[in-house]
Design a protein around this motif. Structure first.
Motif, mmCIF file in Angstrom:
data_model
loop_
_atom_site.group_PDB
_atom_site.id
_atom_site.type_symbol
_atom_site.label_atom_id
_atom_site.label_comp_id
_atom_site.label_asym_id
_atom_site.label_seq_id
_atom_site.Cartn_x
_atom_site.Cartn_y
_atom_site.Cartn_z
ATOM 1 N N VAL A 120 103.229 -8.050 58.378
ATOM 2 C CA VAL A 120 103.362 -8.232 59.832
ATOM 3 C C VAL A 120 104.511 -9.204 60.100
ATOM 4 O O VAL A 120 104.575 -10.277 59.491
ATOM 5 C CB VAL A 120 102.056 -8.815 60.419
ATOM 6 N N SER A 121 105.399 -8.834 60.999
ATOM 7 C CA SER A 121 106.475 -9.747 61.391
ATOM 8 C C SER A 121 105.884 -10.922 62.152
ATOM 9 O O SER A 121 105.041 -10.746 63.044
ATOM 10 C CB SER A 121 107.486 -9.003 62.272
ATOM 11 N N ALA A 122 106.323 -12.123 61.804
ATOM 12 C CA ALA A 122 105.836 -13.296 62.534
ATOM 13 C C ALA A 122 106.354 -13.273 63.969
ATOM 14 O O ALA A 122 105.597 -13.437 64.925
ATOM 15 C CB ALA A 122 106.280 -14.580 61.837
ATOM 16 N N SER A 128 100.621 -25.044 55.080
ATOM 17 C CA SER A 128 100.489 -24.695 56.498
ATOM 18 C C SER A 128 101.645 -23.784 56.926
ATOM 19 O O SER A 128 102.769 -24.255 57.105
ATOM 20 C CB SER A 128 100.483 -25.976 57.338
ATOM 21 N N HIS A 129 101.338 -22.503 57.014
ATOM 22 C CA HIS A 129 102.365 -21.530 57.390
ATOM 23 C C HIS A 129 101.953 -20.856 58.710
ATOM 24 O O HIS A 129 101.407 -19.768 58.712
ATOM 25 C CB HIS A 129 102.539 -20.487 56.286
ATOM 26 N N PHE A 130 102.169 -21.519 59.810
ATOM 27 C CA PHE A 130 101.919 -20.947 61.147
ATOM 28 C C PHE A 130 100.446 -20.561 61.341
ATOM 29 O O PHE A 130 100.154 -19.599 62.060
ATOM 30 C CB PHE A 130 102.765 -19.688 61.376
ATOM 31 N N GLU A 131 99.493 -21.251 60.675
ATOM 32 C CA GLU A 131 98.114 -20.769 60.747
ATOM 33 C C GLU A 131 97.107 -21.910 60.755
ATOM 34 O O GLU A 131 96.103 -21.865 60.061
ATOM 35 C CB GLU A 131 97.853 -19.786 59.587
ATOM 36 N N GLU A 155 106.796 -2.528 61.669
ATOM 37 C CA GLU A 155 107.993 -1.722 61.413
ATOM 38 C C GLU A 155 109.275 -2.550 61.298
ATOM 39 O O GLU A 155 110.351 -1.994 61.139
ATOM 40 C CB GLU A 155 108.100 -0.616 62.457
ATOM 41 N N LYS A 156 109.157 -3.855 61.403
ATOM 42 C CA LYS A 156 110.279 -4.711 61.003
ATOM 43 C C LYS A 156 109.996 -5.053 59.537
ATOM 44 O O LYS A 156 109.273 -5.989 59.219
ATOM 45 C CB LYS A 156 110.338 -5.982 61.850
ATOM 46 N N ARG A 157 110.566 -4.254 58.643
ATOM 47 C CA ARG A 157 110.162 -4.316 57.236
ATOM 48 C C ARG A 157 111.172 -5.083 56.399
ATOM 49 O O ARG A 157 112.369 -4.972 56.604
ATOM 50 C CB ARG A 157 110.018 -2.890 56.681
ATOM 51 N N PHE A 200 104.711 -28.017 55.314
ATOM 52 C CA PHE A 200 104.756 -27.257 56.568
ATOM 53 C C PHE A 200 105.896 -26.247 56.570
ATOM 54 O O PHE A 200 107.052 -26.621 56.357
ATOM 55 C CB PHE A 200 104.931 -28.197 57.766
ATOM 56 N N ASN A 201 105.567 -25.002 56.832
ATOM 57 C CA ASN A 201 106.594 -23.964 56.887
ATOM 58 C C ASN A 201 107.492 -24.131 58.110
ATOM 59 O O ASN A 201 106.994 -24.270 59.239
ATOM 60 C CB ASN A 201 105.924 -22.586 56.969
ATOM 61 N N GLU A 202 108.785 -24.085 57.889
ATOM 62 C CA GLU A 202 109.774 -24.118 58.985
ATOM 63 C C GLU A 202 109.367 -25.105 60.081
ATOM 64 O O GLU A 202 109.284 -24.758 61.260
ATOM 65 C CB GLU A 202 109.991 -22.710 59.558
ATOM 66 N N ILE A 203 109.144 -26.341 59.650
ATOM 67 C CA ILE A 203 108.643 -27.379 60.559
ATOM 68 C C ILE A 203 109.598 -27.633 61.729
ATOM 69 O O ILE A 203 109.196 -28.110 62.782
ATOM 70 C CB ILE A 203 108.380 -28.675 59.748
#
Ligand code: BGP
Length: 479
Positions: A430-432, A129-132, A438-440, A174-177
């Motif tokens: 894509v930057s979260a 589960s990564h923010f989705e 353009e934030k690469r 969980f990502n960055e819970i």
């Protein structure tokens, strides 16, 4: 040699930030699919009731990895990747989240992806589960505020574990819970738990709701670990925290106490995952919030049984906290980037390589030498495509080199047990936080701008060959 043989060098991404194909093959909408593009000065708008026509939702097409993964993975293999961290988009498997039968076309996509990685000798490292989370779970159940999500997540985890048990060994729940701790930052509470607070919700109300959602996620994570173990005892299932250490701004004892409180907010999440219970200081956190989370009688045993096998974390920056600032703004208890001793990125993120060594040592000490995995680290920067087609991202090389040096000191000198390093956004995506292209972060440039224009052509940056050399020498050649 500082780093062990078989050290997992690689890169990290997340489904919603690169796959695109947001409604292909039966995929449902996820909470990422209703986040509009923003930029460094403009927060992303959350369309919680569903997408509106005419808006730009960057996850919908992203970098079209869904259709281009074979070429992209070939480039990662060229760099010598040993592993590749990505996530499974939950809503490809259970489009609304509450179905009883999974979507076969979604499962088949990840079979193809994992087969492709394995054919190149690259180990998949998979976040569940990564923010989705599926948007349906938010609209119909209230997201992670509702305990029913524990059962939905367990079914999803079991489906993935069974299906991919012979292809994937390394998992994260969980990502960055812990991002959601920051309850006045709407983006992080949405991405972690599918919650949108009312403007009128007080600090205490927000904290109570968030702590309840986090508790439900802890139980879901523990249950997934238990299920995973029963399916394949060789699985290694980790947690994933956004580990931003918080330093005291000065040696004023009030600042020291403020920093200790901020760090407790980090340990709160780590302790439940690793030790299987809430630390004694959790009582203070609950008292501050005005209530403890509601727990079922079986939760204690589930948490205790479902402890993780390793500690995965992202490291980008450190912060400072000062008691004086908290006195004027109590909600700022997690500090900010105002550290006089470090520079910041174009997005205001403190660049602090030594903070990585500090974090590795802190985790090592607290959890008795647990295996650690740095599953995100990197520099978001504006890259310039030169007329000859080259991208000279020396600043990215400098950033990564400085962090790898500190990581090696933590292993070699401090004795930390580290299993791998996967810099974030190994291919531009894509930057979260802002929804920008353009934030690469990548070693691989993707021709697409913030408005969505571009050919999507991939190009090797200067850092591509540098990282290839780093991997080939197992971190010895950082020049
Ligand atoms: C972490 C997330 C990633 C990623 C990264 C960089 O918080 O796990 O999904 O995006 O940070 O952040 P950003 O994309 O906002 O620059």
């Amino acid at each position: 040699m500082a780093l062990r043989d078989g050290f997992l060098w690689g890169g990290a991404v997340a489904a919603n930030q690169l796959e695109g194909a947001y409604n292909d093959d039966g995929k449902g909408l996820s909470i990422a699919d209703v986040l509009r593009a923003g930029d460094v000065n403009t927060p992303r708008v959350i369309d919680k009731d569903g997408p509106l026509s005419g808006m730009n939702y960057p996850s919908w097409s992203a970098i079209d990895f869904y259709h281009r993964y074979e070429g992209d993975i070939a480039l990662m293999a060229e760099m010598g990747f040993k592993c590749f961290r990505t996530s499974i988009a939950w809503s490809r498997i259970f489009p609304n989240g509450d179905e009883t039968t999974p979507n076969e076309a979604g499962l088949a996509f990840y079979d193809r992806l994992f087969d492709c990685l394995l054919a190149h000798g690259i180990e998949p490292v998979i976040t569940l589960s990564h923010f989705e989370m599926p948007l349906g779970l938010v609209k119909n159940y209230g997201g992670w505020t509702n305990r029913k999500c524990i059962d939905f997540f367990a079914r999803y985890a079991e489906t993935c574990f069974k299906r991919y048990q012979h292809k994937v060994k390394y998992w994260m729940t969980f990502n960055e819970i812990n991002n959601q701790s920051d309850v006045f930052y709407p983006f992080v509470v949405w991405t972690d738990s599918g919650i949108v607070f009312k403007d009128s919700d007080s600090f205490k109300t927000r904290r109570q709701i968030m702590l309840q959602a986090a508790h439900n996620e802890f139980v879901a994570s523990a249950r997934a670990v238990a299920i995973g173990r029963s399916i394949n005892p060789n699985f290694r299932i980790g947690c994933m925290l956004g580990f931003v250490p918080v330093y005291p701004k000065t040696s004023n004892p009030d600042d020291i106490l403020a920093a200790q409180r901020a760090m407790e907010e980090r340990w709160y999440f780590g302790d439940v995952h690793v030790l299987g219970n809430y630390g004694s200081y959790a009582d203070r956190i609950w008292e501050e919030a005005g209530a403890a989370p509601v727990m079922a009688p079986s939760d204690e045993a589930e948490l205790q049984y479902g402890c993780v096998d390793y500690f995965g974390f992202s490291y980008y920056m450190s912060r400072c906290v000062s008691a004086a600032k908290i006195n004027s703004t109590p909600t700022n208890f997690l500090g900010d980037d105002s550290n006089d001793y470090v520079k910041v990125s174009d997005w205001g993120w403190a660049i602090d390589p030594k903070g990585l060594r500090y974090v590795l040592r802190e985790i090592d000490g607290r959890y008795n030498g647990i295996d650690q995995f740095i599953v995100e680290n990197g520099l978001g920067a504006y890259d310039k495509l030169e007329a000859d087609g080259s991208i000279n991202d020396q600043y990215r090389i400098d950033y990564l080199r400085a962090h790898i040096e500190q990581m090696k000191l933590a292993v070699d000198v401090d004795g930390v047990s580290l299993i791998g390093y996967t810099p974030w956004g190994c291919i531009d995506l894509v930057s979260a936080g802002t929804g920008e292209m353009e934030k690469r972060y990548g070693f691989i440039y993707v021709d697409k701008d913030n408005k969505g224009n571009g050919t999507l052509e991939r190009k090797r940056k200067l850092s591509f060959n540098w990282y290839k050399k780093v991997i080939a020498s197992n971190g010895e050649d950082l020049a």
